[in-house]
Structures are given as structure tokens and as C-alpha cells.
Design an enzyme around this catalytic site. Structure first.
Site, PDB file in Angstrom:
ATOM      1  N   THR A  66      41.650  13.657  50.380  1.00 26.76           N
ATOM      2  CA  THR A  66      41.351  12.331  50.931  1.00 26.76           C
ATOM      3  C   THR A  66      42.260  11.256  50.352  1.00 26.76           C
ATOM      4  OG1 THR A  66      39.052  12.915  51.302  1.00 26.76           O
ATOM      5  CG2 THR A  66      39.554  10.577  51.169  1.00 26.76           C
ATOM      6  N   CYS A  67      42.419  11.227  49.039  1.00 24.86           N
ATOM      7  CA  CYS A  67      43.173  10.134  48.413  1.00 24.86           C
ATOM      8  C   CYS A  67      44.588  10.042  48.967  1.00 24.86           C
ATOM      9  CB  CYS A  67      43.209  10.335  46.899  1.00 24.86           C
ATOM     10  SG  CYS A  67      44.262   9.139  46.080  1.00 24.86           S
TER      11      CYS A  67
ATOM     12  N   CYS B 144      43.122   6.444  49.511  1.00 27.92           N
ATOM     13  CA  CYS B 144      43.746   5.455  48.616  1.00 27.92           C
ATOM     14  C   CYS B 144      45.210   5.161  48.933  1.00 27.92           C
ATOM     15  CB  CYS B 144      43.698   5.930  47.167  1.00 27.92           C
ATOM     16  SG  CYS B 144      42.269   6.881  46.718  1.00 27.92           S
TER      17      CYS B 144
ATOM     18  N   LYS C  38      45.959   3.747  52.556  1.00 28.77           N
ATOM     19  CA  LYS C  38      45.229   2.465  52.613  1.00 28.77           C
ATOM     20  C   LYS C  38      45.973   1.384  51.826  1.00 28.77           C
ATOM     21  CE  LYS C  38      43.047   1.243  49.502  1.00 28.77           C
ATOM     22  NZ  LYS C  38      41.780   1.709  48.968  1.00 28.77           N
TER      23      LYS C  38
ATOM     24  N   TYR D 103      33.270  -0.648  49.909  1.00 31.53           N
ATOM     25  CA  TYR D 103      34.716  -0.619  49.638  1.00 31.53           C
ATOM     26  C   TYR D 103      35.527  -0.568  50.930  1.00 31.53           C
ATOM     27  CZ  TYR D 103      34.122   0.797  44.700  1.00 31.53           C
ATOM     28  OH  TYR D 103      33.819   0.862  43.362  1.00 31.53           O
TER      29      TYR D 103
ATOM     30  N   GLU E 277      37.877  -3.485  52.595  1.00 29.59           N
ATOM     31  CA  GLU E 277      39.329  -3.283  52.556  1.00 29.59           C
ATOM     32  C   GLU E 277      39.908  -3.317  53.973  1.00 29.59           C
ATOM     33  OE1 GLU E 277      39.718  -0.899  48.333  1.00 29.59           O
ATOM     34  OE2 GLU E 277      39.802   0.295  50.145  1.00 29.59           O
TER      35      GLU E 277
ATOM     36  N   ARG F 113      23.543  -3.167  57.126  1.00 34.25           N
ATOM     37  CA  ARG F 113      22.087  -2.989  57.232  1.00 34.25           C
ATOM     38  C   ARG F 113      21.331  -3.923  56.281  1.00 34.25           C
ATOM     39  NH1 ARG F 113      21.225   2.790  54.034  1.00 34.25           N
ATOM     40  NH2 ARG F 113      22.217   2.133  52.109  1.00 34.25           N
TER      41      ARG F 113
ATOM     42  N   HIS G   7      52.184 -17.759  29.162  1.00 37.01           N
ATOM     43  CA  HIS G   7      52.152 -18.874  30.104  1.00 37.01           C
ATOM     44  C   HIS G   7      53.446 -18.955  30.913  1.00 37.01           C
ATOM     45  CE1 HIS G   7      50.767 -22.720  31.572  1.00 37.01           C
ATOM     46  NE2 HIS G   7      51.941 -23.244  31.289  1.00 37.01           N
TER      47      HIS G   7
ATOM     48  N   GLU H 107      46.545 -15.204  31.757  1.00 39.80           N
ATOM     49  CA  GLU H 107      46.309 -15.980  30.530  1.00 39.80           C
ATOM     50  C   GLU H 107      44.883 -16.544  30.521  1.00 39.80           C
ATOM     51  OE1 GLU H 107      48.419 -19.772  29.945  1.00 39.80           O
ATOM     52  OE2 GLU H 107      48.944 -19.740  32.066  1.00 39.80           O
TER      53      GLU H 107
END
Ligand code: NDP
Length: 447
Positions: free
Chosen positions: A42-43, A48, A51, A178, A182, A199, A436, A441
Site C-alpha cells: 500500500t505505502c 504514502c 499521495k 487522514y 489529505e 458520520r 532565526h 524557532e
């Protein structure tokens, strides 16, 4: 004569299965793996990786628009879905090839067909051939759950999104977890009219409430429509291909695509596990801390066990299994402080307890927050504020949760998660000089 054809037979070449196969083989085991679809699981194939590439592709919509305030003369840019799609699928193919060659390099035999368990130490392949193994590892992952109602067959799941021939103009997404958030972001950036129905009346249950609220507010500002306490009555497909969706709790809608993102269920159906004495819990393989099922020769890792449905966790479970059994290195996965992220627009990420959880579990806590408009957003005239939230134990100052929403939040959180896992305190953060000007930061300047 060896008693078994293999030391280890792995069913499923996804994240957990590939890691377990490769490491077990590297430790000297004779390993075979069966995969009915594509190596990578799947990943890599439909999760992932593609996607995230779509998230990058979609985000250019904002970047191109923001670029004008940074002095760039950006003409009206067209978007070419087939080109992005082809490039994404080609990138996926390259990773599949690399996973495959890693397995081959380690002498792992790959069966490109479905395998089912036909005994505690026996597997039957779709071709009819049976093979024996001293141990079997179930790493078959999970599949999208599709609500059952008249016309549900007209909807698609995240598996299908990457193969859409054309981009839909109106998308209805079911679920608010998720995948829903996404893809709501992705389709919205590509210019579609997106409606998300759920729902319940929350999005992303389990994430910190302030962070979820910020995503909801920003998503609504971007034009995504949310309808809560809503469920499906029916979907009817019209002759022109459009879908009429009748809903409970909300007005009917006409859309081009319905995407189900209502959770994922373990892939154990028809695997023959019950016959081998493997106990299941709501379809998931029940395993102990060493990934062993109720049948001593059968183990399981990853989403099929329904512990934590995240790729890096499946990989760790596969590694721990192989090291423990074949590497003489007993290892257990530590499930504490697992960071996670939602690649929405903007993305969010979190580790440790939410404010609500911390209050319930620890009683006395201190919460620090930084609610700011990133410098880049100010010049771009983009009215989107980032929010970082740190939750500390009152007595010790130890950070027990960190939650963020804003540009690059997952990239920043991964590093901060190391400090939280190492049980550092807010003082340790405060003693670190700010870098910075950055967004991160804010982590050492929280009040
Ligand atoms: P989630 O569990 O995240 O969300 C499921 C959503 O569907 C929730 O809004 C839930 O409602 C709703 N829902 C659940 N069951 C039903 C049902 N029977 N009928 C109608 N609605 C229902 O699932 P996803 O499908 O989005 O993702 C599956 C898993 O994949 C995630 O849990 C995550 O572990 C993993 N994943 C991780 C990603 C990442 O790390 N970035 C990206 C994508 C997936 P409610 O909770 O409000 O009741």
C-alpha cells in the site's frame, strides 16, 4: 534432507513483509514471499508515496499564486493531470523495481500470486502448488472499508485515485480522517469543488483539538465544504456518468466522484487463518509482543494486526521479527511516542499526548502555545496562521506532547520528536538558541 521448503514464507510484500523478508534472508534464512499485486504494498503502490507526490503537485497551486507577491510575473498556469499522473506512476514503478531487486539480491524467492494458509506450516499458491515453511509471516496489510448501502459500488477508494482518467470537478469525500483530509486538500488545490461528509461531528479524531480546529477553519476558508453527522442513503449513477447522492442528515448532492475514506480493515478474508488455529480480533491477526499469533508457527506484522496503521511501524515490526527469530537479537517494538502527520494543506503533525489526554492522565499540566502567521504567508498575503502547542508535565516540565499545524510541520516535528522521546523538558528547549528567522524557532520561544 531439509524438512521444509523454506525457513520462512511471507505472505504480502508491503512495508512489513519486505523488511522482514530481506532481514531474515540476510541473517541466513531461506525465505520466500508471495505478493498478489505489486511488490511495495500500500505505502509504495497506492498510499504514502504516490499521495505525497500528489500533495507536492497540488501545493504548486498556492506556490504559483504566492510567487506573484514575491515579484514573479506568473501567467495563468494550466494544470496537466495526465502528466503528473504519469510521472507519479513512473516514480512508483522505480521504487517497486528497487524493492524487487533488493529482495532478489538477498535471494528471497518471489511468488507473484496470491497465497493462502493451508496449515500451520503450509501455504497454497493460486497456481495450486503447496509449499511448506517452518514459519509463516502474515503481512497482508489492510484494505479500504466501504460502507454498505444502495449504489456504494459507484464510489472509489484511495486505491483508485491515482488511476483516475480525468480529474473530477466535484468530489464528495466520505470520512474525516487522514485520507479524507489529505485528498480533500489535494482535490481542492487542483480546483475541484470538495465536500467532506462524516458520520460524527469531528475531523481527525485522536489529534489535538486546537490543531484539528485550525485545520477545519483553514480548510473551510479555502472553500472545502464540511457536512457532519451525515451518512449515505444511496448513490445513483446517471447516464452522463454523474452521481446523485442521497444523504441522511444533509441535502442531496450531484457530484462526479465519491471517494470513500472511512477507515481500513485488516486483509485476512479468505486467507485460511482460522483453519490453522490463528485467532482473529475484528478481522485482525491477534499477536503477542513478539508478533506471534495463537498458532506458534504463524506470525504477523503491520496493518493486518491493526496495532498502529503506519508504514514505519510495520517496518519496525518486520525488522524486530526477523532480528528476534533469525538474528539472535531479541527485539520488541517500542510503541511509545510515535510521531504522525497528516499531509493536508497546510500539513499537521503530532507526537505524544493531546491536551485532553494529558489532562485526563496526568491531572496537572502546563500548555504552551505559539499562534503565528509564518513570514512567508505575510508577504504572500495569505491569511493562514500556524499553531504549535507544547504540553508539559507540571512538576517536572517534561514535554509529554507536541502538536503542530503549519508549513513543513511534519519535517519539523520529526526532529522535535527525538527530544520528546528522550524525555527532554521545556527548559531544555528554552536553553537552545533560536535559529532565526525560521518557523521552527517558535519551538524554543513558547510562552
Ligand atoms: P481514519 O481512521 O483516519 O478515519 C476514518 C474516518 O472515517 C473517520 O472520520 C471516521 O469517523 C469515519 N468512519 C470510520 N468508520 C466508518 C464507518 N463504518 N462508516 C462511516 N464512516 C466511518 O481512516 P482513513 O481511511 O483516513 O485512513 C486509514 C489509516 O491509514 C489511518 O488510520 C492511518 O493510520 C493510515 N494513514 C496514514 C496516513 C499518514 O500517516 N499521513 C495517511 C493515510 C492513511 P469518526 O472517527 O469521526 O467516527
Amino acid at each position: 534432507m531439509m524438512a521444509f521448503d523454506y525457513d520462512l514464507f511471507v505472505i504480502g510484500a508491503g512495508s512489513g513483509g519486505v523488511r522482514a523478508s530481506r532481514v531474515a534472508a540476510a541473517h541466513g534464512a531461506r525465505v520466500a514471499v508471495a505478493e498478489e499485486h505489486k511488490v511495495g504494498g500500500t505505502c509504495v503502490v497506492r498510499g504514502c508515496v504516490p499521495k505525497k507526490l500528489l500533495v507536492y503537485g497540488a501545493h504548486f497551486a498556492e506556490d504559483l499564486s504566492d510567487a506573484r507577491n514575491f515579484g514573479w510575473d506568473v501567467p495563468t498556469c494550466g494544470f496537466n493531470w495526465p502528466r503528473l499522473q504519469a510521472n507519479v506512476l513512473a516514480a512508483v514503478d522505480r521504487i517497486i523495481d528497487s524493492y524487487t531487486s533488493t529482495l532478489e539480491h538477498h535471494q528471497v524467492e518471489i511468488f507473484r500470486e496470491r497465497a493462502t494458509v493451508s496449515g500451520p506450516q503450509e501455504v497454497t499458491l493460486a497456481s495450486g502448488r503447496t509449499v511448506t515453511a517452518e514459519r509463516i509471516l502474515i503481512a497482508t496489510g489492510a484494505r479500504p472499508h466501504i460502507p454498505d448501502f444502495p449504489g456504494c459500488e459507484h464510489g472509489i477508494t484511495s486505491n483508485d485515485v491515482f488511476h483516475l482518467e480525468t480529474l473530477p470537478k466535484r468530489v464528495l469525500i466520505a470520512g474525516a480522517g487522514y485520507i479524507a483530509n489529505e485528498f480533500a486538500g489535494i482535490f481542492n488545490e487542483f480546483g475541484a469543488q470538495v465536500t467532506l461528509i462524516n458520520r460524527s461531528d469531528v475531523i481527525l479524531r485522536g489529534y489535538d483539538e486546537s490543531i484539528r480546529d485550525r485545520l477545519l477553519q483553514i480548510s473551510m476558508t479555502k472553500g472545502i465544504d464540511f457536512r457532519f453527522n451525515t451518512s449515505f442513503k444511496s448513490i445513483e449513477k446517471r447516464d452522463d456518468g454523474t452521481l446523485r447522492v442521497d444523504l441522511d442528515g444533509s441535502d442531496a448532492m450531484e457530484v462526479d466522484t465519491v471517494l470513500f475514506a472511512t477507515g481500513r480493515v485488516p486483509n485476512t478474508r479468505g486467507l485460511g487463518l482460522e483453519a490453522a488455529g490463528v485467532e482473529l480480533d475484528k478481522g485482525a491477526v491477534k499477536v503477542d509482543a513478539d508478533n506471534q499469533s495463537s498458532c506458534p508457527s504463524i506470525y504477523a506484522v503491520g496493518d493486518v494486526t491493526n496495532r498502529v496503521q503506519l508504514t514505519p511501524v510495520a517496518i519496525r515490526e518486520g525488522q524486530a521479527f526477523a532480528d528476534t527469530i533469525y538474528g539472535n537479537k531479541p527485539t520488541r517494538v517500542d510503541y511509545s511516542c510515535i510521531p504522525s502527520a497528516v499531509f493536508s494543506h497546510p500539513p499537521m503533525a503530532g507526537v505524544g499526548m493531546t491536551e485532553g489526554e494529558a489532562r485526563n492522565r496526568l491531572g496537572s499540566i502546563k500548555v504552551y502555545q505559539s499562534d503565528f502567521r509564518p513570514m512567508k504567508n505575510v508577504l504572500a498575503d495569505r491569511n493562514e496562521r500556524a499553531l504549535y502547542k507544547m504540553i508539559c508535565e507540571s512538576d517536572t516540565g517534561r514535554i509529554v506532547g507536541l502538536h503542530m499545524i503549519g508549513p513543513d510541520a511534519p519535517e519539523i516535528l520529526q526532529v522535535a520528536a527525538i527530544a520528546i522521546k528522550a524525555r527532554l523538558t521545556k527548559d531544555a528547549f528554552d536553553q537552545t538558541v533560536a535559529l532565526h528567522p525560521t518557523m521552527s524557532e517558535e519551538l524554543v520561544l513558547m510562552r
